[in-house]
Each structure stands twice: as structure tokens, then as C-alpha cells.
Design a protein around this motif. Structure first.
Motif, mmCIF file in Angstrom:
data_model
loop_
_atom_site.group_PDB
_atom_site.id
_atom_site.type_symbol
_atom_site.label_atom_id
_atom_site.label_comp_id
_atom_site.label_asym_id
_atom_site.label_seq_id
_atom_site.Cartn_x
_atom_site.Cartn_y
_atom_site.Cartn_z
ATOM 1 N N LYS A 236 0.828 -1.202 0.000
ATOM 2 C CA LYS A 236 0.000 0.000 0.000
ATOM 3 C C LYS A 236 0.861 1.249 0.000
ATOM 4 O O LYS A 236 2.041 1.217 0.362
ATOM 5 N N ALA A 237 0.231 2.340 -0.415
ATOM 6 C CA ALA A 237 0.894 3.641 -0.447
ATOM 7 C C ALA A 237 0.613 4.376 0.855
ATOM 8 O O ALA A 237 -0.426 4.171 1.486
ATOM 9 N N GLY A 238 1.543 5.215 1.247
ATOM 10 C CA GLY A 238 1.371 6.010 2.459
ATOM 11 C C GLY A 238 2.169 7.285 2.381
ATOM 12 O O GLY A 238 3.074 7.430 1.547
ATOM 13 N N GLU A 239 1.836 8.214 3.253
ATOM 14 C CA GLU A 239 2.553 9.483 3.333
ATOM 15 C C GLU A 239 3.758 9.322 4.245
ATOM 16 O O GLU A 239 3.622 8.859 5.381
ATOM 17 N N TYR A 240 4.918 9.695 3.734
ATOM 18 C CA TYR A 240 6.148 9.617 4.515
ATOM 19 C C TYR A 240 6.044 10.581 5.690
ATOM 20 O O TYR A 240 5.688 11.742 5.528
ATOM 21 N N GLN A 241 6.359 10.097 6.893
ATOM 22 C CA GLN A 241 6.320 10.931 8.089
ATOM 23 C C GLN A 241 7.724 11.275 8.583
ATOM 24 O O GLN A 241 8.071 12.434 8.671
ATOM 25 N N ASP A 242 8.508 10.248 8.899
ATOM 26 C CA ASP A 242 9.840 10.489 9.467
ATOM 27 C C ASP A 242 10.552 9.159 9.625
ATOM 28 O O ASP A 242 9.983 8.102 9.378
ATOM 29 N N ARG A 243 11.774 9.232 10.088
ATOM 30 C CA ARG A 243 12.547 8.034 10.423
ATOM 31 C C ARG A 243 12.351 7.699 11.886
ATOM 32 O O ARG A 243 12.224 8.584 12.715
ATOM 33 N N ALA A 244 12.351 6.412 12.188
ATOM 34 C CA ALA A 244 12.282 5.950 13.567
ATOM 35 C C ALA A 244 13.238 4.774 13.683
ATOM 36 O O ALA A 244 12.901 3.649 13.296
ATOM 37 N N GLY A 245 14.444 5.034 14.152
ATOM 38 C CA GLY A 245 15.451 3.983 14.224
ATOM 39 C C GLY A 245 15.796 3.509 12.824
ATOM 40 O O GLY A 245 16.016 4.314 11.927
ATOM 41 N N SER B 236 -5.422 5.167 -6.221
ATOM 42 C CA SER B 236 -6.043 4.142 -5.386
ATOM 43 C C SER B 236 -6.077 4.575 -3.928
ATOM 44 O O SER B 236 -7.107 4.439 -3.245
ATOM 45 N N ALA B 237 -4.969 5.112 -3.421
ATOM 46 C CA ALA B 237 -4.900 5.559 -2.026
ATOM 47 C C ALA B 237 -5.849 6.729 -1.777
ATOM 48 O O ALA B 237 -6.508 6.798 -0.738
ATOM 49 N N GLU B 238 -5.939 7.648 -2.741
ATOM 50 C CA GLU B 238 -6.818 8.809 -2.571
ATOM 51 C C GLU B 238 -8.292 8.412 -2.628
ATOM 52 O O GLU B 238 -9.111 8.932 -1.869
ATOM 53 N N VAL B 239 -8.634 7.469 -3.508
ATOM 54 C CA VAL B 239 -10.023 6.991 -3.584
ATOM 55 C C VAL B 239 -10.403 6.266 -2.293
ATOM 56 O O VAL B 239 -11.495 6.460 -1.754
ATOM 57 N N LYS B 240 -9.496 5.449 -1.789
ATOM 58 C CA LYS B 240 -9.764 4.739 -0.529
ATOM 59 C C LYS B 240 -10.011 5.740 0.601
ATOM 60 O O LYS B 240 -10.952 5.586 1.388
#
Length: 77
Positions: free
Chosen positions: A23-32, A63-67
């Protein structure tokens, strides 16, 4: 498409594809050793391998935006 490296992380909010989660997602940040991604439209973040994520294709973005739109419409009922 190029994958992101530790030297060039995506900008916060950039839409990327995680092939492990499929799935696609919005990048937030690094965690470890991971990066944190959030579903389009909000929701629970998940961890992804930074070596595997890549920019989302136009079809994956759509697809991600429609969902996200369908989920918003379902909450409005």
C-alpha cells in the motif's frame, strides 16, 4: 523508479509505496532503522524498510486517494 536511500529521504508528506504492506502512504519520518508511513487521509502509522519504499505510481496514488475519500464518505453517513 528509484528507491530512497538513507542519504535522500523523501520529504515529509510525500506519497510513497511500501511493497511489503502492499500500500501507499505518506512519509512521516525516520524511527530507528525504519521509516514511518501514514495512510492517505490519516490513520495509524506503520513502519517500513527505507531501502524498499519508492515513489508511488499515479495508479497507486489514485487508489490511495479513492480509498481515503470512501472512508471519509462512510464516516459522514
Amino acid at each position: 523508479m528509484t528507491q530512497h536511500t538513507d542519504e535522500q529521504p523523501p520529504e515529509r508528506g510525500a506519497l510513497v509505496y511500501d511493497p511489503v504492506a502492499c500500500k501507499a502512504g505518506e512519509y512521516q519520518d525516520r524511527a530507528g532503522p525504519y521509516v514511518m508511513l501514514r495512510p492517505v487521509g490519516g490513520g495509524r502509522e506503520w513502519q517500513a524498510d527505507p531501502a524498499l519504499i519508492r515513489p508511488a505510481t499515479p495508479a497507486e496514488r489514485l487508489s490511495a486517494e479513492v480509498k481515503a475519500a470512501n472512508e471519509r464518505a462512510g464516516r459522514a453517513l
